[in-house]
Motif scaffolding. Structure first.
Motif, PDB file in Angstrom:
ATOM      1  N   SER A 352       0.827  -1.217   0.000  1.00 33.29           N
ATOM      2  CA  SER A 352       0.000   0.000   0.000  1.00 33.29           C
ATOM      3  C   SER A 352       0.856   1.258   0.000  1.00 33.29           C
ATOM      4  N   LYS A 353       2.132   1.127   0.398  1.00 34.84           N
ATOM      5  CA  LYS A 353       3.044   2.274   0.388  1.00 34.84           C
ATOM      6  C   LYS A 353       3.577   2.543  -1.015  1.00 34.84           C
ATOM      7  N   GLN A 354       3.345   1.581  -1.943  1.00 37.03           N
ATOM      8  CA  GLN A 354       3.880   1.719  -3.296  1.00 37.03           C
ATOM      9  C   GLN A 354       2.804   2.011  -4.343  1.00 37.03           C
ATOM     10  N   GLY A 355       1.557   1.904  -3.941  1.00 39.75           N
ATOM     11  CA  GLY A 355       0.492   2.169  -4.903  1.00 39.75           C
ATOM     12  C   GLY A 355      -0.861   1.787  -4.344  1.00 39.75           C
ATOM     13  N   GLU A 356      -1.889   1.957  -5.150  1.00 37.38           N
ATOM     14  CA  GLU A 356      -3.266   1.651  -4.758  1.00 37.38           C
ATOM     15  C   GLU A 356      -3.480   0.135  -4.747  1.00 37.38           C
ATOM     16  N   ILE A 357      -3.841  -0.413  -3.568  1.00 36.56           N
ATOM     17  CA  ILE A 357      -3.964  -1.873  -3.450  1.00 36.56           C
ATOM     18  C   ILE A 357      -5.411  -2.365  -3.431  1.00 36.56           C
ATOM     19  N   GLN A 358      -6.388  -1.459  -3.376  1.00 36.31           N
ATOM     20  CA  GLN A 358      -7.766  -1.878  -3.153  1.00 36.31           C
ATOM     21  C   GLN A 358      -8.257  -2.871  -4.212  1.00 36.31           C
ATOM     22  N   ALA A 359      -7.941  -2.591  -5.484  1.00 37.53           N
ATOM     23  CA  ALA A 359      -8.405  -3.472  -6.561  1.00 37.53           C
ATOM     24  C   ALA A 359      -7.780  -4.855  -6.441  1.00 37.53           C
ATOM     25  N   SER A 360      -6.484  -4.901  -6.115  1.00 35.96           N
ATOM     26  CA  SER A 360      -5.795  -6.180  -5.946  1.00 35.96           C
ATOM     27  C   SER A 360      -6.338  -6.940  -4.733  1.00 35.96           C
ATOM     28  N   LYS A 361      -6.535  -6.228  -3.648  1.00 32.17           N
ATOM     29  CA  LYS A 361      -7.079  -6.851  -2.425  1.00 32.17           C
ATOM     30  C   LYS A 361      -8.453  -7.463  -2.688  1.00 32.17           C
ATOM     31  N   LEU A 394     -13.491 -17.781 -14.184  1.00 38.02           N
ATOM     32  CA  LEU A 394     -12.860 -16.527 -14.591  1.00 38.02           C
ATOM     33  C   LEU A 394     -12.094 -15.910 -13.419  1.00 38.02           C
ATOM     34  N   ALA A 395     -12.665 -16.009 -12.218  1.00 36.73           N
ATOM     35  CA  ALA A 395     -11.980 -15.468 -11.034  1.00 36.73           C
ATOM     36  C   ALA A 395     -10.769 -16.312 -10.679  1.00 36.73           C
ATOM     37  N   THR A 396     -10.921 -17.649 -10.705  1.00 35.85           N
ATOM     38  CA  THR A 396      -9.824 -18.512 -10.265  1.00 35.85           C
ATOM     39  C   THR A 396      -8.725 -18.657 -11.318  1.00 35.85           C
ATOM     40  N   SER A 397      -8.915 -18.041 -12.476  1.00 31.65           N
ATOM     41  CA  SER A 397      -7.848 -18.051 -13.480  1.00 31.65           C
ATOM     42  C   SER A 397      -6.638 -17.260 -13.001  1.00 31.65           C
ATOM     43  N   THR A 398      -6.809 -16.396 -12.013  1.00 31.75           N
ATOM     44  CA  THR A 398      -5.809 -15.493 -11.414  1.00 31.75           C
ATOM     45  C   THR A 398      -5.516 -14.254 -12.269  1.00 31.75           C
ATOM     46  N   HIS A 399      -6.021 -14.171 -13.508  1.00 30.85           N
ATOM     47  CA  HIS A 399      -5.638 -13.074 -14.387  1.00 30.85           C
ATOM     48  C   HIS A 399      -6.108 -11.712 -13.885  1.00 30.85           C
ATOM     49  N   ASP A 400      -7.313 -11.659 -13.357  1.00 34.95           N
ATOM     50  CA  ASP A 400      -7.811 -10.383 -12.834  1.00 34.95           C
ATOM     51  C   ASP A 400      -6.943  -9.923 -11.673  1.00 34.95           C
ATOM     52  N   LEU A 401      -6.623 -10.852 -10.772  1.00 37.67           N
ATOM     53  CA  LEU A 401      -5.804 -10.519  -9.607  1.00 37.67           C
ATOM     54  C   LEU A 401      -4.400 -10.088 -10.018  1.00 37.67           C
ATOM     55  N   LEU A 402      -3.777 -10.821 -10.920  1.00 41.55           N
ATOM     56  CA  LEU A 402      -2.399 -10.498 -11.311  1.00 41.55           C
ATOM     57  C   LEU A 402      -2.320  -9.172 -12.054  1.00 41.55           C
ATOM     58  N   CYS A 403      -3.267  -8.916 -12.937  1.00 44.68           N
ATOM     59  CA  CYS A 403      -3.256  -7.650 -13.676  1.00 44.68           C
ATOM     60  C   CYS A 403      -3.472  -6.459 -12.743  1.00 44.68           C
ATOM     61  N   LYS A 404      -4.400  -6.606 -11.814  1.00 45.79           N
ATOM     62  CA  LYS A 404      -4.645  -5.509 -10.876  1.00 45.79           C
ATOM     63  C   LYS A 404      -3.488  -5.327  -9.897  1.00 45.79           C
ATOM     64  N   SER A 405      -2.781  -6.416  -9.607  1.00 44.09           N
ATOM     65  CA  SER A 405      -1.599  -6.316  -8.750  1.00 44.09           C
ATOM     66  C   SER A 405      -0.460  -5.620  -9.489  1.00 44.09           C
ATOM     67  N   ALA A 406      -0.339  -5.889 -10.784  1.00 48.13           N
ATOM     68  CA  ALA A 406       0.698  -5.240 -11.589  1.00 48.13           C
ATOM     69  C   ALA A 406       0.521  -3.726 -11.580  1.00 48.13           C
ATOM     70  N   LEU A 407      -0.726  -3.270 -11.526  1.00 49.01           N
ATOM     71  CA  LEU A 407      -1.004  -1.829 -11.538  1.00 49.01           C
ATOM     72  C   LEU A 407      -0.355  -1.106 -10.359  1.00 49.01           C
ATOM     73  N   ILE A 408      -0.151  -1.828  -9.249  1.00 54.20           N
ATOM     74  CA  ILE A 408       0.384  -1.201  -8.040  1.00 54.20           C
ATOM     75  C   ILE A 408       1.762  -0.583  -8.305  1.00 54.20           C
ATOM     76  N   GLY A 409       2.566  -1.273  -9.135  1.00 56.47           N
ATOM     77  CA  GLY A 409       3.930  -0.809  -9.355  1.00 56.47           C
ATOM     78  C   GLY A 409       4.200  -0.201 -10.711  1.00 56.47           C
ATOM     79  N   MET A 410       3.142   0.092 -11.490  1.00 60.00           N
ATOM     80  CA  MET A 410       3.355   0.547 -12.860  1.00 60.00           C
ATOM     81  C   MET A 410       3.489   2.062 -13.011  1.00 60.00           C
ATOM     82  N   GLY A 411       3.259   2.797 -11.944  1.00 62.03           N
ATOM     83  CA  GLY A 411       3.537   4.226 -11.999  1.00 62.03           C
ATOM     84  C   GLY A 411       2.442   5.075 -12.605  1.00 62.03           C
ATOM     85  N   LYS A 412       2.857   6.184 -13.257  1.00 60.44           N
ATOM     86  CA  LYS A 412       1.928   7.238 -13.689  1.00 60.44           C
ATOM     87  C   LYS A 412       0.919   6.791 -14.744  1.00 60.44           C
TER      88      LYS A 412
END
Length: 543
Positions: A352-361, A394-412
């Motif tokens: 959470s100190k590196q980006g928005e985590i709500q979507a990943s959580k 679709l949820a257990t494919s992990t793709h939604d979680l991984l993509c939203k987690s990637a957003l945390i560190g992708m910057g501007k």
């Protein structure tokens, strides 16, 4: 592999567990000892400056004709260098596409037309598939037999057809025609042609495919000295950064001691890192790769806990705790899983100190809920309808979680609009999730049945439509192919989101094809991913 009988052979009082006895890591602590030499990294960085500038001038050179310009851009793209020249390439392609006249292709050969098609489609331009009509015999409606002698052209047509969208029947026919013809001469194909047939570029790990392209086509691109030099330096530069990222994640994993606390879990740190490396290889996404690799490793523990260790009662308790997302919920959990639950909360607090985590959580909670539903089906022996199965799958494919987690560190690049788009369940994401869920099911259905009764997409399709397993597998494969067409459509202009945000979605689908097309390459990494890790992490490019 453990059978149900083996799983029941437990000490008195210990519940029967659906153990899978996964193979151990083939890497151990090998990647812990790496030490990044900053001076070596800087040397590579400085050495890249001159060939990079020379190549930029070549891309912009107005004296180069359209055919050579598109070939050069194709090489740059295949070697994973596009991001270094994105503005220049976009400007060149805009100009070339606006000047395009399909009449100019009447005299062109199959290879040239296919290469142009791939370049324009790969960069989002709606280049018409009608250019391939000239290779059909209109009296029979079939492709002309004569083109089957042009192996180079056939491989290029095969690669082009991977980029098809719905309604492009000529490209559906091209896949069938090229596959049939090329397989009849497979024994005499050169290694690079065999590789293209087995693993078309569009469905490969981008960095592995770049490395193999350099290996197979080094001579062909050597006429551009600056390109060849830059490609080699660039690969070795990225490799140093990636070794350091893998060391960081390996050290993190080791310190968590999850292999001690949850010894039933697959130990797959390098494999998970290589998986996430496919999402984006650009140096400036280093933080995103590290964060997303950590998330995928947490998901791996979650998956194996639900699928290969916990009882149904324990799964319900853990799901409830994850839904509450509160340290106070830990008291209700069995002792063996308490450390893992605490780690989830702690790691997300750090992120959470590196980006928005709500979507990943939220996606992590949905992942757990999906795993619970799949466990309930296994526990009751119920096979859901195909529609119900896919809703959870679709949820257990992990793709939604991984993509939203990637957003945390992708910057501007990650704006509020980007978050909103991800939350809108876009068609391209659903397609990627579908490929993940169903390609995995097709390849692992036998392993899952040997271990314990379970409902896969194949089983759900058989039940819903009253068909045999073979028919169900064929139909599920058709669904996967149509999902690829949706992905291809989603990458064409006008795009709903920038390509950097689409890339993780597309590349996750590619990795599923890599890992599960021919076998379960994740559970048994020596079959596929061992080669990938060796190629990208262990072996540098000779200069």
């Amino acid at each position: 592999m453990a059978t149900t009988t083996e799983a029941n052979q437990k000490p008195t009082g210990e519940p029967a567990r659906p153990l899978a006895n996964f193979p151990r890591s083939i890497w151990g602590d090998r990647f812990l000892s790496f030490s990044l030499d900053i001076s070596q990294l800087e040397t590579y960085g400085k050495a890249m400056e001159q060939p990079k500038e020379q190549l930029r001038r070549l891309i912009l050179d107005s004296t180069i004709d359209a055919n050579e310009k598109l070939s050069l851009i194709y090489y740059v793209y295949r070697l994973g260098l596009t991001y270094l020249f994105s503005r220049e390439i976009d400007a060149q392609l805009d100009a070339l596409f606006n000047q395009l006249n399909l009449q100019d292709y009447h005299q062109a050969d199959l290879f040239t037309i296919s290469l142009h098609f791939q370049v324009f489609r790969s960069f989002g331009y709606r280049f018409s598939c009608d250019v391939f009509n000239k290779f059909k015999d209109f009296s029979t409606g079939e492709f002309k037999e004569a083109i089957s002698k042009d192996v180079r052209g056939m491989i290029s047509l095969y690669e082009s057809a991977q980029l098809r969208i719905k309604g492009e029947s000529i490209l559906d026919e091209a896949i069938a025609f090229t596959t049939t013809k090329l397989k009849t001469i497979e024994g005499s194909l050169a290694p690079r042609e065999k590789h293209a047939l087995e693993r078309p570029f569009h469905r490969g790990h981008p960095m592995v495919e770049a490395r193999k392209y350099l290996l197979h086509f080094g001579e062909e691109i050597s006429r551009y000295d600056s390109l060849l030099t830059l490609a080699k330096l660039h690969f070795n530069y990225l490799q140093l950064l990636q070794k350091e990222e893998l060391r960081i994640v390996t050290e993190w994993w080791k310190e968590l001691e999850l292999q001690v606390k949850t010894s039933y879990v697959r130990d797959r740190v390098p494999e998970c890192y290589i998986w996430i490396l496919s999402l984006f290889s650009e140096p400036y996404y280093s933080q995103a790769r590290i964060i997303t690799t950590k998330v995928i490793l947490l998901v791996l523990v979650l998956d194996d806990t639900y699928d290969a260790y916990a009882t149904i009662e324990e799964i319900r308790l853990l799901t409830n705790a994850i839904n509450r997302w509160d340290i106070g919920a830990m008291s209700q959990l069995p002792e063996y899983i308490k450390p893992f639950y605490k780690i989830i909360l702690k790691e997300y607090a750090k992120m959470s100190k590196q980006g928005e985590i709500q979507a990943s959580k939220q996606a992590f909670q949905e992942q757990a809920a999906g795993y619970l539903q799949e466990a309930e089906w296994r526990h009751s022996g119920e096979v859901p309808s195909f529609e119900e199965y896919m809703k959870i799958g679709l949820a257990t494919s992990t793709h939604d979680l991984l993509c939203k987690s990637a957003l945390i560190g992708m910057g501007k690049i990650v704006t509020q609009e980007a978050f909103a788009w991800y939350q809108s369940h876009p068609k391209i994401m659903i397609a990627s999730q579908s490929i993940s869920r169903l390609q995995d099911d097709i390849m692992t259905v036998e392993f899952e049945r040997e271990r314990a009764p379970s409902a896969t997409g194949v089983d759900a399709y058989m039940k819903t439509f009253g068909v045999s397993e073979n028919v169900a597998i064929d139909e599920v494969k058709n669904i996967v192919e149509n999902a690829w067409k949706d992905i291809n459509e989603g990458c064409l202009h006008p795009r709903e989101a920038p390509m950097d945000l689409l890339a993780p979605i597309v590349n996750l689908a590619r990795m599923i094809d890599v890992a599960y097309k021919y076998n379960d390459g994740f559970t048994f990494p020596e079959k596929t991913l061992k080669e990938y890790i060796t190629l990208l992490i262990c072996v540098s490019v000779p200069m």
